[in-house]
Design a protein around this motif. Sequence first.
Motif, mmCIF file in Angstrom:
data_model
loop_
_atom_site.group_PDB
_atom_site.id
_atom_site.type_symbol
_atom_site.label_atom_id
_atom_site.label_comp_id
_atom_site.label_asym_id
_atom_site.label_seq_id
_atom_site.Cartn_x
_atom_site.Cartn_y
_atom_site.Cartn_z
ATOM 1 N N ASP A 1 0.796 -1.220 0.000
ATOM 2 C CA ASP A 1 0.000 0.000 0.000
ATOM 3 C C ASP A 1 0.831 1.274 0.000
ATOM 4 O O ASP A 1 0.281 2.358 -0.089
ATOM 5 C CB ASP A 1 -0.902 0.019 1.245
ATOM 6 C CG ASP A 1 -1.884 -1.131 1.237
ATOM 7 O OD1 ASP A 1 -2.300 -1.530 0.142
ATOM 8 O OD2 ASP A 1 -2.224 -1.629 2.331
ATOM 9 N N TYR A 2 2.143 1.176 0.114
ATOM 10 C CA TYR A 2 2.961 2.366 0.322
ATOM 11 C C TYR A 2 3.664 2.805 -0.957
ATOM 12 O O TYR A 2 4.042 1.994 -1.791
ATOM 13 C CB TYR A 2 3.984 2.114 1.421
ATOM 14 C CG TYR A 2 3.336 1.670 2.703
ATOM 15 C CD1 TYR A 2 2.454 2.507 3.375
ATOM 16 C CD2 TYR A 2 3.575 0.412 3.225
ATOM 17 C CE1 TYR A 2 1.832 2.097 4.531
ATOM 18 C CE2 TYR A 2 2.966 -0.001 4.391
ATOM 19 C CZ TYR A 2 2.088 0.852 5.039
ATOM 20 O OH TYR A 2 1.472 0.450 6.187
ATOM 21 N N PHE A 3 3.834 4.117 -1.076
ATOM 22 C CA PHE A 3 4.470 4.688 -2.258
ATOM 23 C C PHE A 3 5.014 6.065 -1.903
ATOM 24 O O PHE A 3 4.715 6.613 -0.846
ATOM 25 C CB PHE A 3 3.471 4.796 -3.415
ATOM 26 C CG PHE A 3 2.253 5.603 -3.072
ATOM 27 C CD1 PHE A 3 2.208 6.967 -3.299
ATOM 28 C CD2 PHE A 3 1.139 4.995 -2.511
ATOM 29 C CE1 PHE A 3 1.082 7.709 -2.965
ATOM 30 C CE2 PHE A 3 0.012 5.715 -2.178
ATOM 31 C CZ PHE A 3 -0.014 7.084 -2.405
ATOM 32 N N SER A 4 5.834 6.585 -2.794
ATOM 33 C CA SER A 4 6.327 7.952 -2.660
ATOM 34 C C SER A 4 5.639 8.812 -3.708
ATOM 35 O O SER A 4 5.246 8.332 -4.760
ATOM 36 C CB SER A 4 7.845 8.010 -2.858
ATOM 37 O OG SER A 4 8.500 7.328 -1.831
ATOM 38 N N ILE B 1 2.048 14.484 -11.494
ATOM 39 C CA ILE B 1 2.083 13.642 -10.297
ATOM 40 C C ILE B 1 2.661 12.280 -10.675
ATOM 41 O O ILE B 1 2.149 11.601 -11.558
ATOM 42 C CB ILE B 1 0.682 13.500 -9.676
ATOM 43 C CG1 ILE B 1 0.158 14.889 -9.304
ATOM 44 C CG2 ILE B 1 0.726 12.579 -8.464
ATOM 45 C CD1 ILE B 1 -1.256 14.923 -8.842
ATOM 46 N N VAL B 2 3.746 11.929 -9.990
ATOM 47 C CA VAL B 2 4.472 10.694 -10.256
ATOM 48 C C VAL B 2 4.484 9.855 -8.987
ATOM 49 O O VAL B 2 4.656 10.385 -7.893
ATOM 50 C CB VAL B 2 5.921 11.001 -10.699
ATOM 51 C CG1 VAL B 2 6.736 9.732 -10.878
ATOM 52 C CG2 VAL B 2 5.929 11.841 -11.971
ATOM 53 N N LEU B 3 4.286 8.550 -9.136
ATOM 54 C CA LEU B 3 4.413 7.629 -8.006
ATOM 55 C C LEU B 3 5.749 6.904 -8.111
ATOM 56 O O LEU B 3 6.137 6.471 -9.190
ATOM 57 C CB LEU B 3 3.296 6.587 -8.015
ATOM 58 C CG LEU B 3 1.870 7.069 -7.814
ATOM 59 C CD1 LEU B 3 0.937 5.871 -7.749
ATOM 60 C CD2 LEU B 3 1.728 7.916 -6.585
ATOM 61 N N ARG B 4 6.450 6.798 -6.987
ATOM 62 C CA ARG B 4 7.637 5.939 -6.901
ATOM 63 C C ARG B 4 7.268 4.810 -5.965
ATOM 64 O O ARG B 4 6.769 5.042 -4.870
ATOM 65 C CB ARG B 4 8.831 6.691 -6.347
ATOM 66 C CG ARG B 4 10.068 5.785 -6.264
ATOM 67 C CD ARG B 4 11.181 6.397 -5.476
ATOM 68 N NE ARG B 4 11.934 7.318 -6.284
ATOM 69 C CZ ARG B 4 12.961 8.022 -5.802
ATOM 70 N NH1 ARG B 4 13.318 7.906 -4.542
ATOM 71 N NH2 ARG B 4 13.617 8.839 -6.579
ATOM 72 N N VAL C 1 1.552 7.557 1.859
ATOM 73 C CA VAL C 1 2.757 8.186 1.312
ATOM 74 C C VAL C 1 3.913 8.013 2.294
ATOM 75 O O VAL C 1 3.800 8.345 3.465
ATOM 76 C CB VAL C 1 2.512 9.685 1.015
ATOM 77 C CG1 VAL C 1 3.797 10.372 0.580
ATOM 78 C CG2 VAL C 1 1.432 9.856 -0.034
ATOM 79 N N ARG C 2 5.033 7.476 1.798
ATOM 80 C CA ARG C 2 6.221 7.268 2.638
ATOM 81 C C ARG C 2 7.395 8.134 2.198
ATOM 82 O O ARG C 2 8.411 8.202 2.859
ATOM 83 C CB ARG C 2 6.637 5.792 2.629
ATOM 84 C CG ARG C 2 5.633 4.893 3.317
ATOM 85 C CD ARG C 2 5.481 5.290 4.788
ATOM 86 N NE ARG C 2 4.544 4.454 5.492
ATOM 87 C CZ ARG C 2 3.296 4.798 5.772
ATOM 88 N NH1 ARG C 2 2.820 5.953 5.368
ATOM 89 N NH2 ARG C 2 2.519 3.989 6.460
ATOM 90 N N HIS D 1 8.858 11.001 4.162
ATOM 91 C CA HIS D 1 10.152 11.683 4.221
ATOM 92 C C HIS D 1 10.472 12.310 2.872
ATOM 93 O O HIS D 1 10.060 11.819 1.831
ATOM 94 C CB HIS D 1 11.252 10.687 4.604
ATOM 95 C CG HIS D 1 11.028 10.070 5.946
ATOM 96 N ND1 HIS D 1 11.293 10.732 7.117
ATOM 97 C CD2 HIS D 1 10.535 8.864 6.303
ATOM 98 C CE1 HIS D 1 10.983 9.958 8.137
ATOM 99 N NE2 HIS D 1 10.517 8.811 7.671
ATOM 100 N N SER D 2 11.246 13.395 2.886
ATOM 101 C CA SER D 2 11.622 14.066 1.644
ATOM 102 C C SER D 2 12.641 13.236 0.878
ATOM 103 O O SER D 2 13.579 12.697 1.455
ATOM 104 C CB SER D 2 12.206 15.441 1.935
ATOM 105 O OG SER D 2 11.205 16.296 2.418
ATOM 106 N N ILE D 3 12.446 13.113 -0.430
ATOM 107 C CA ILE D 3 13.320 12.330 -1.306
ATOM 108 C C ILE D 3 13.577 13.136 -2.579
ATOM 109 O O ILE D 3 12.961 14.170 -2.802
ATOM 110 C CB ILE D 3 12.674 10.979 -1.684
ATOM 111 C CG1 ILE D 3 11.317 11.223 -2.370
ATOM 112 C CG2 ILE D 3 12.527 10.086 -0.482
ATOM 113 C CD1 ILE D 3 10.705 10.003 -2.983
ATOM 114 N N HIS D 4 14.483 12.653 -3.410
ATOM 115 C CA HIS D 4 14.698 13.212 -4.750
ATOM 116 C C HIS D 4 14.364 12.147 -5.772
ATOM 117 O O HIS D 4 14.628 10.975 -5.547
ATOM 118 C CB HIS D 4 16.161 13.632 -4.948
ATOM 119 C CG HIS D 4 16.505 14.916 -4.281
ATOM 120 N ND1 HIS D 4 15.975 16.122 -4.673
ATOM 121 C CD2 HIS D 4 17.321 15.189 -3.236
ATOM 122 C CE1 HIS D 4 16.455 17.081 -3.907
ATOM 123 N NE2 HIS D 4 17.273 16.536 -3.024
#
Length: 197
Positions: free
Chosen positions: A29-32, A49-52, A96-97, A126-129
């Motif tokens: 269920d988790y994504f960035s 909007i992009v999912l990682r 959102v992770r 958490h903030s990511i790139h």
Amino acid sequence: MTSPTIQKDIVSACKIEIVKAILKKLNGDYFSLLVDESFDVSRKEQMAIVLRYIDRMGFVMERLIDIVHVQDTSALSLKRAIVNLLAQHSLSLSSVRGKCYYGASNMQGEINGLKILIKQESRLAHSIHCFAHQLQLTFVGVSKKCIEVGKLVVLVPNILNVLGSSFKCMDELRDSQKDKIQETLDMGEITIGRGLN
């Protein structure tokens, strides 16, 4: 097929099927969430909007799920657009992770930006790139130190533009590459086999 209405319907149907396929590959269920705002040729504000996520094979994937037209670019309206889009696909901000934002201060703002609004709702985000941005930052950093890398960064897009504009040029490049690879194989400089190249 030349009717704009039919073309838009076909594009919409393709988009729906592609997003379904992307969401089916979501492992758990988790994504960035990666968000960027820009405007199109008609100068309309848009939000990409992009999912990682980690797919079922264990690979990290980044997939564009939508480009949303936003009339108001305040942080609150951007958040509302994101929440609405996620809800359409049975996703929520609580899943959102990781999060990454580009664009104006209304995205990054530490006091009342989109970053803080989403952090309030999803404390584990958490903030990511994104990978493309990390690569871009690396190239910029290295090209400042090494002139040759800077020249390469300018040269590669020019080559791609020239080759990409002509199918004949692309075919000639492929043939040339195939010949070079065969030549190095014949000379024993490279070997073929699973996972070697």
